[in-house]
Scaffold this motif. Structure first.
Motif, PDB file in Angstrom:
ATOM      1  N   ARG A   1      11.708  38.641  21.248  1.00  0.00           N
ATOM      2  CA  ARG A   1      12.489  39.800  21.698  1.00  0.00           C
ATOM      3  C   ARG A   1      13.161  40.500  20.522  1.00  0.00           C
ATOM      4  O   ARG A   1      13.290  41.724  20.520  1.00  0.00           O
ATOM      5  CB  ARG A   1      13.532  39.390  22.748  1.00  0.00           C
ATOM      6  CG  ARG A   1      12.925  39.111  24.097  1.00  0.00           C
ATOM      7  CD  ARG A   1      12.440  40.395  24.744  1.00  0.00           C
ATOM      8  NE  ARG A   1      11.639  40.103  25.918  1.00  0.00           N
ATOM      9  CZ  ARG A   1      10.591  40.796  26.286  1.00  0.00           C
ATOM     10  NH1 ARG A   1      10.201  41.845  25.597  1.00  0.00           N
ATOM     11  NH2 ARG A   1       9.910  40.479  27.362  1.00  0.00           N
ATOM     12  N   GLN A   2      13.566  39.742  19.520  1.00  0.00           N
ATOM     13  CA  GLN A   2      14.157  40.362  18.328  1.00  0.00           C
ATOM     14  C   GLN A   2      13.139  41.242  17.611  1.00  0.00           C
ATOM     15  O   GLN A   2      13.496  42.239  16.998  1.00  0.00           O
ATOM     16  CB  GLN A   2      14.691  39.303  17.371  1.00  0.00           C
ATOM     17  CG  GLN A   2      15.974  38.666  17.841  1.00  0.00           C
ATOM     18  CD  GLN A   2      16.551  37.716  16.805  1.00  0.00           C
ATOM     19  OE1 GLN A   2      15.861  37.256  15.897  1.00  0.00           O
ATOM     20  NE2 GLN A   2      17.838  37.420  16.948  1.00  0.00           N
ATOM     21  N   LEU A   3      11.872  40.883  17.711  1.00  0.00           N
ATOM     22  CA  LEU A   3      10.820  41.629  17.029  1.00  0.00           C
ATOM     23  C   LEU A   3      10.311  42.819  17.849  1.00  0.00           C
ATOM     24  O   LEU A   3      10.023  43.874  17.276  1.00  0.00           O
ATOM     25  CB  LEU A   3       9.648  40.702  16.701  1.00  0.00           C
ATOM     26  CG  LEU A   3       9.939  39.569  15.726  1.00  0.00           C
ATOM     27  CD1 LEU A   3       8.753  38.612  15.645  1.00  0.00           C
ATOM     28  CD2 LEU A   3      10.283  40.125  14.348  1.00  0.00           C
ATOM     29  N   ILE A   4      10.165  42.636  19.164  1.00  0.00           N
ATOM     30  CA  ILE A   4       9.501  43.680  19.968  1.00  0.00           C
ATOM     31  C   ILE A   4      10.438  44.380  20.947  1.00  0.00           C
ATOM     32  O   ILE A   4      10.000  45.273  21.675  1.00  0.00           O
ATOM     33  CB  ILE A   4       8.293  43.111  20.735  1.00  0.00           C
ATOM     34  CG1 ILE A   4       8.728  42.126  21.823  1.00  0.00           C
ATOM     35  CG2 ILE A   4       7.290  42.489  19.794  1.00  0.00           C
ATOM     36  CD1 ILE A   4       7.631  41.772  22.807  1.00  0.00           C
ATOM     37  N   GLY A   5      11.680  43.979  21.009  1.00  0.00           N
ATOM     38  CA  GLY A   5      12.591  44.593  21.961  1.00  0.00           C
ATOM     39  C   GLY A   5      12.177  44.277  23.384  1.00  0.00           C
ATOM     40  O   GLY A   5      11.784  43.154  23.694  1.00  0.00           O
ATOM     41  N   SER A   6      12.214  45.275  24.257  1.00  0.00           N
ATOM     42  CA  SER A   6      11.917  45.083  25.681  1.00  0.00           C
ATOM     43  C   SER A   6      10.448  45.280  26.040  1.00  0.00           C
ATOM     44  O   SER A   6      10.074  45.161  27.195  1.00  0.00           O
ATOM     45  CB  SER A   6      12.766  46.035  26.522  1.00  0.00           C
ATOM     46  OG  SER A   6      14.120  45.674  26.432  1.00  0.00           O
ATOM     47  N   HIS A   7       9.606  45.594  25.047  1.00  0.00           N
ATOM     48  CA  HIS A   7       8.184  45.807  25.326  1.00  0.00           C
ATOM     49  C   HIS A   7       7.573  44.570  25.989  1.00  0.00           C
ATOM     50  O   HIS A   7       8.093  43.468  25.886  1.00  0.00           O
ATOM     51  CB  HIS A   7       7.419  46.139  24.042  1.00  0.00           C
ATOM     52  CG  HIS A   7       7.797  47.453  23.449  1.00  0.00           C
ATOM     53  ND1 HIS A   7       7.407  48.660  23.973  1.00  0.00           N
ATOM     54  CD2 HIS A   7       8.570  47.741  22.374  1.00  0.00           C
ATOM     55  CE1 HIS A   7       7.906  49.640  23.260  1.00  0.00           C
ATOM     56  NE2 HIS A   7       8.623  49.117  22.279  1.00  0.00           N
ATOM     57  N   THR A   8       6.431  44.763  26.632  1.00  0.00           N
ATOM     58  CA  THR A   8       5.779  43.675  27.365  1.00  0.00           C
ATOM     59  C   THR A   8       5.398  42.530  26.433  1.00  0.00           C
ATOM     60  O   THR A   8       4.727  42.730  25.417  1.00  0.00           O
ATOM     61  CB  THR A   8       4.532  44.192  28.099  1.00  0.00           C
ATOM     62  OG1 THR A   8       4.923  45.246  28.984  1.00  0.00           O
ATOM     63  CG2 THR A   8       3.873  43.075  28.903  1.00  0.00           C
ATOM     64  N   LEU A   9       5.835  41.344  26.814  1.00  0.00           N
ATOM     65  CA  LEU A   9       5.538  40.117  26.095  1.00  0.00           C
ATOM     66  C   LEU A   9       4.672  39.248  26.996  1.00  0.00           C
ATOM     67  O   LEU A   9       4.998  39.053  28.168  1.00  0.00           O
ATOM     68  CB  LEU A   9       6.848  39.379  25.767  1.00  0.00           C
ATOM     69  CG  LEU A   9       6.737  38.015  25.102  1.00  0.00           C
ATOM     70  CD1 LEU A   9       6.115  38.147  23.710  1.00  0.00           C
ATOM     71  CD2 LEU A   9       8.121  37.383  24.991  1.00  0.00           C
ATOM     72  N   MET A  10       3.563  38.750  26.464  1.00  0.00           N
ATOM     73  CA  MET A  10       2.704  37.850  27.236  1.00  0.00           C
ATOM     74  C   MET A  10       3.239  36.432  27.098  1.00  0.00           C
ATOM     75  O   MET A  10       3.524  35.977  25.992  1.00  0.00           O
ATOM     76  CB  MET A  10       1.263  37.916  26.772  1.00  0.00           C
ATOM     77  CG  MET A  10       0.335  37.033  27.588  1.00  0.00           C
ATOM     78  SD  MET A  10      -1.355  37.158  27.018  1.00  0.00           S
ATOM     79  CE  MET A  10      -2.022  38.142  28.328  1.00  0.00           C
ATOM     80  N   THR A  11       3.394  35.745  28.231  1.00  0.00           N
ATOM     81  CA  THR A  11       3.902  34.379  28.232  1.00  0.00           C
ATOM     82  C   THR A  11       2.981  33.478  29.050  1.00  0.00           C
ATOM     83  O   THR A  11       2.180  33.956  29.858  1.00  0.00           O
ATOM     84  CB  THR A  11       5.317  34.302  28.832  1.00  0.00           C
ATOM     85  OG1 THR A  11       5.272  34.721  30.201  1.00  0.00           O
ATOM     86  CG2 THR A  11       6.300  35.158  28.066  1.00  0.00           C
ATOM     87  N   VAL A  12       3.115  32.187  28.822  1.00  0.00           N
ATOM     88  CA  VAL A  12       2.410  31.192  29.619  1.00  0.00           C
ATOM     89  C   VAL A  12       3.476  30.414  30.376  1.00  0.00           C
ATOM     90  O   VAL A  12       4.326  29.759  29.769  1.00  0.00           O
ATOM     91  CB  VAL A  12       1.571  30.244  28.747  1.00  0.00           C
ATOM     92  CG1 VAL A  12       0.913  29.167  29.609  1.00  0.00           C
ATOM     93  CG2 VAL A  12       0.527  31.023  27.957  1.00  0.00           C
ATOM     94  N   GLY A  13       3.455  30.539  31.697  1.00  0.00           N
ATOM     95  CA  GLY A  13       4.392  29.807  32.535  1.00  0.00           C
ATOM     96  C   GLY A  13       3.737  28.555  33.086  1.00  0.00           C
ATOM     97  O   GLY A  13       2.566  28.569  33.457  1.00  0.00           O
ATOM     98  N   CYS A  14       4.489  27.462  33.104  1.00  0.00           N
ATOM     99  CA  CYS A  14       3.981  26.190  33.616  1.00  0.00           C
ATOM    100  C   CYS A  14       4.955  25.670  34.656  1.00  0.00           C
ATOM    101  O   CYS A  14       6.164  25.597  34.396  1.00  0.00           O
ATOM    102  CB  CYS A  14       3.835  25.178  32.489  1.00  0.00           C
ATOM    103  SG  CYS A  14       2.681  25.690  31.198  1.00  0.00           S
ATOM    104  N   GLY A  15       4.444  25.341  35.828  1.00  0.00           N
ATOM    105  CA  GLY A  15       5.307  24.852  36.894  1.00  0.00           C
ATOM    106  C   GLY A  15       4.643  23.736  37.667  1.00  0.00           C
ATOM    107  O   GLY A  15       3.437  23.490  37.527  1.00  0.00           O
TER     108      GLY A  15
END
Length: 153
Positions: free
Chosen positions: A8-22
């Motif tokens: 977030r420090q690098l891209i601000g609020s732009h879309t970030l791809m994440t991998v969620g595990c549940g």
């Protein structure tokens, strides 16, 4: 600082791809759901994978942090992607999350009610579910339908 905060420090609020595990934790035919503090919805325990973790390690860690339960003998339940993975948080941050969901009936520990991200945990039957997190609804409903494992969507 965790991975998401660094990005977030690098891209601000732009879309970030994440991998969620549940993990779908099932006991006596009921699913454990957590009531989130940040919005009035229920979902399964889980969260974002950190660099270097395996899917299983991330799911077990997040479940432990959120519930106080140690999950074992995980079985792949489903892989989820597509438009349902987009979300925008109240602060404007945008994400696209791919979800790796596991299932188990084997877990131990003392269930905590009030955690950092959740205010309550409760087991629900298939025919008596609360208001679900829209980003998790599809895999919870796949559990309700007793979908064959693994589900790929």
């Amino acid at each position: 600082m965790n991975y998401i905060q660094e990005m977030r420090q690098l891209i601000g609020s732009h879309t970030l791809m994440t991998v969620g595990c549940g993990i779908i934790l099932e006991k006596d035919g009921q699913i454990l759901l957590q009531h989130r503090k940040d919005n009035d919805v229920w979902g399964i325990p889980g969260g974002v994978m950190e660099p270097g973790e395996t899917f299983v390690e991330a799911a077990i860690r997040e479940t432990w942090e959120e519930t106080g339960l140690k999950a074992e003998d995980l079985i792949l339940f489903g892989l989820y992607s597509g438009n349902e993975g987009y979300a925008e948080y109240q602060n404007g941050d945008k994400i696209f999350s791919v979800q790796i969901i596991f299932h188990t009936e084997k877990f131990s520990g003392e269930l905590i009610q009030d955690a950092l991200e959740s205010q309550e945990h409760r087991f629900f039957s298939r025919d008596n579910l609360p208001h679900l997190n829209s980003h998790q609804e599809r895999f919870i409903l796949d559990w309700v339908k007793n979908s064959n494992l693994p589900v790929v969507k």
